[in-house]
Design an enzyme around this catalytic site. Structure first.
Site, PDB file in Angstrom:
ATOM      1  N   LYS A  82       0.938  -1.325   0.134  1.00 45.14           N
ATOM      2  CA  LYS A  82      -0.053   0.045  -0.096  1.00 45.14           C
ATOM      3  C   LYS A  82       0.847   1.361  -0.197  1.00 45.14           C
ATOM      4  CE  LYS A  82      -3.843   1.716   2.669  1.00 45.14           C
ATOM      5  NZ  LYS A  82      -4.833   1.484   3.908  1.00 45.14           N
ATOM      6  N   SER A 157      -9.699   1.463   3.021  1.00 45.94           N
ATOM      7  CA  SER A 157      -8.783   1.960   2.399  1.00 45.94           C
ATOM      8  C   SER A 157      -7.805   1.494   1.433  1.00 45.94           C
ATOM      9  CB  SER A 157      -8.196   3.216   3.189  1.00 45.94           C
ATOM     10  OG  SER A 157      -7.321   2.880   3.947  1.00 45.94           O
ATOM     11  N   SER A 181      -9.921  -0.998   7.250  1.00 42.74           N
ATOM     12  CA  SER A 181      -9.177  -0.830   6.094  1.00 42.74           C
ATOM     13  C   SER A 181      -8.445  -1.998   5.387  1.00 42.74           C
ATOM     14  CB  SER A 181      -8.281   0.299   5.950  1.00 42.74           C
ATOM     15  OG  SER A 181      -8.888   1.537   5.676  1.00 42.74           O
TER      16      SER A 181
HETATM   17  N1  GLN Z   1     -13.029   3.651   6.484  1.00 40.97           N
HETATM   18  C1  GLN Z   1     -12.463   3.912   7.927  1.00 40.97           C
HETATM   19  C2  GLN Z   1     -12.170   5.558   7.652  1.00 40.97           C
HETATM   20  O1  GLN Z   1     -12.527   6.135   6.764  1.00 40.97           O
HETATM   21  C3  GLN Z   1     -11.408   3.070   8.232  1.00 40.97           C
HETATM   22  C4  GLN Z   1     -10.244   3.567   7.425  1.00 40.97           C
HETATM   23  C5  GLN Z   1      -9.028   2.801   7.740  1.00 40.97           C
HETATM   24  O2  GLN Z   1      -8.900   1.628   8.412  1.00 40.97           O
HETATM   25  N2  GLN Z   1      -7.657   3.188   7.279  1.00 40.97           N
HETATM   26  O3  GLN Z   1     -11.713   5.941   8.702  1.00 40.97           O
END
Ligand code: GLN
Length: 487
Positions: A82, A157, A181
């Site tokens: 990532k 994400s 995420s």
């Molecule tokens: N979807 C969650 C957010 O928008 C979690 C994102 C993540 O785990 N980085 O914060």
């Protein structure tokens, strides 16, 4: 070219056996992966940057090590990382315009460890900007598409890393998980994703979003691959003060164990209105399968679950507003030519550099930390966070793992939730509590919806008990087969 001839059907375990036995070489495997990427990327867009030359060079070195008789679990196996993890001299954009031209001066510990285990890194994967989002629609460089159906999101994400594995580019990738995420995109892309215990994997070289919640973890097609990747990246690192100094168990051993003495808890708060019937069915199917393998299934309660999203969006935004203060156009990345004086330059650089979701979170986080509101929001959220942690402590007195849905619904379509941020936030309703409590969680594919889209099931375990997670997830995985997307 058929799918099988390009190794896209291989797991890391099987590909590493082929490479080590001389049946094929790392250069060949990486070359085939790069060809597949060139062919499918116009549709999928899992990567922000593919490093063709560097990957082939790394593969040549892996082949040399094999020729000398070296054997390592991931030697010569292609992987993806990532784009919020640093790799020396490579881009680390976090899918943000503000870091568009940023090159990392050093490598993240997880990246170094993955390489030390022999893996060959193909490139950096797409994500929601600064890991804020659940669909990759917040990437400044355009979204990633779900390999199961390009009209649906891959989750986020870490959507690029999940899609890279689902598309058969590489058997393993790394993501980060602050509120879901890794597990939510794993569910949407039909792959396995593990968020380790907070402190299990070093965060050194991971661009910080919310430091008390962030963890790096692996994606893989199988539980075995995820165990192999965790073996490589887990363990103490003195460069991360939150890394915990306890020995990393060999998770391959956990694969061989059974669930005969396991009590599996089903929290009633996770089977509420809004959970799609198909998702319920998948989780019930997993519970039945584990019961057939000898586990005892029990209903449990995690009474403070309903506060998790609110608590998360106070704590995560507060920490993000502090962490992202460093991107000011002076030390890193984009500097605007507009604006009057220093203050004007800061404000123009940040306005031009950050996308709308990141700006929203910085404003919200700054607000909840501001004097006069700190006690009402941030401090209160920290107290409720402890209540959520205590729920899990109580639950794990009774059960070894907890089984839940990963997401309330199968993958949604592009644009379906972008107009209403709250709807987007709700897609993490079942994954956020584990981050708040710091416990590990895994997502395993649990079936397909009537539209042929993946549905994930989640398992959670107590702090540093990744072994039980792997044992339970592997036991369930053995009871069923799961297809690959037809792309
Ligand atoms: N979807 C969650 C957010 O928008 C979690 C994102 C993540 O785990 N980085 O914060």
């Amino acid at each position: 070219m058929t799918a099988a001839s390009d190794f896209s059907g291989d797991t890391a375990a099987s590909l590493s056996r082929r490479i080590s036995s001389g049946e094929t070489s790392s250069v060949n495997a990486v070359q085939k992966a790069l060809e597949r990427i060139a062919r499918l990327e116009p549709r999928i867009k899992a990567f922000i940057k593919v490093e063709n030359d560097d990957a082939l060079e790394e593969a040549r070195r892996a082949d040399e090590r094999i020729a000398k008789g070296e054997r390592l679990p991931l030697l010569g196996v292609p992987v993806a990382v990532k784009d919020n993890m640093l790799m020396e001299n490579r881009v680390a954009t976090c899918a943000s315009k503000i870091l568009e031209n940023f090159r990392a001066p050093y490598s993240a510990t997880a990246v170094k460890k993955l390489r030390a285990a022999g893996a060959v890194i193909l490139g950096k994967t797409n994500m929601d900007e600064f890991a804020m989002g659940s669909s990759t629609e917040n990437s400044a460089f355009g979204p990633t598409r779900n390999p199961w159906n390009v009209e649906t999101v891959p989750g986020g994400s870490s959507g690029g890393s999940a899609a890279a594995v689902a598309a058969g580019y590489c058997p393993i990738s790394l993501g980060s998980d602050t509120g879901g995420s890794i597990r939510q995109p794993a569910a949407f892309c039909g792959v396995v994703g593990l968020k380790p215990t907070y402190g299990r994997v070093s965060r050194f070289g991971l661009v910080a979003f919310a430091s008390s919640l962030d963890q790096i973890g692996p994606f893989g097609k199988t539980v075995e691959d995820v165990a192999l990747a965790m073996n490589a990246i887990g363990g103490y690192d003195k460069m991360d003060s939150t890394s915990v100094d306890r020995p990393m168990p060999d998770l391959s051993e956990a694969l061989k164990k059974d669930v005969k003495n396991f009590v599996v808890g089903l929290p009633r708060e996770y089977f509420v209105e809004g959970v799609a019937p198909e998702v319920r069915k998948a989780v019930q199917g997993a519970a039945d399968a584990l019961a057939r393998e000898g586990a005892r299934i029990e209903e449990i309660s995690l009474p403070h679950t309903e506060y998790a999203i609110a608590v998360y969006y106070v704590i995560a935004t507060a920490e993000a507003s502090s962490n992202l203060a460093r991107y000011d156009g002076v030390k890193y990345g984009h500097r605007s030519g507009g604006g009057e004086g220093l203050e004007g330059m800061y404000s123009f650089s940040r306005t031009e550099g950050f996308g709308p979701e990141v700006r929203r979170r910085i404003m919200l986080g700054t607000y909840v930390l501001s004097s006069g509101y700190y006690d009402a929001y941030y401090l209160k959220a920290q107290k409720v966070r402890t209540l959520i942690l205590n729920d899990f402590r109580e639950a794990f007195k009774k059960c070894r793992v907890i089984l839940t849905p990963t997401t309330p619904t199968p993958p949604f379509k592009f644009g379906e939730k972008t107009a209403d941020p709250l709807q987007m936030y709700l897609s993490d309703i079942f994954t956020i509590s584990t981050n708040l409590a710091g416990i590990p969680g895994i997502c395993v594919p649990g079936g397909l919806s009537s539209e042929g889209l993946p549905i994930g099931v989640q398992m959670m375990a107590g702090h540093f008990d990744e072994e039980s997670l792997i044992t339970a997830a592997a036991a369930y995985e053995r009871t069923r087969s799961f297809p690959s997307p037809k792309i």
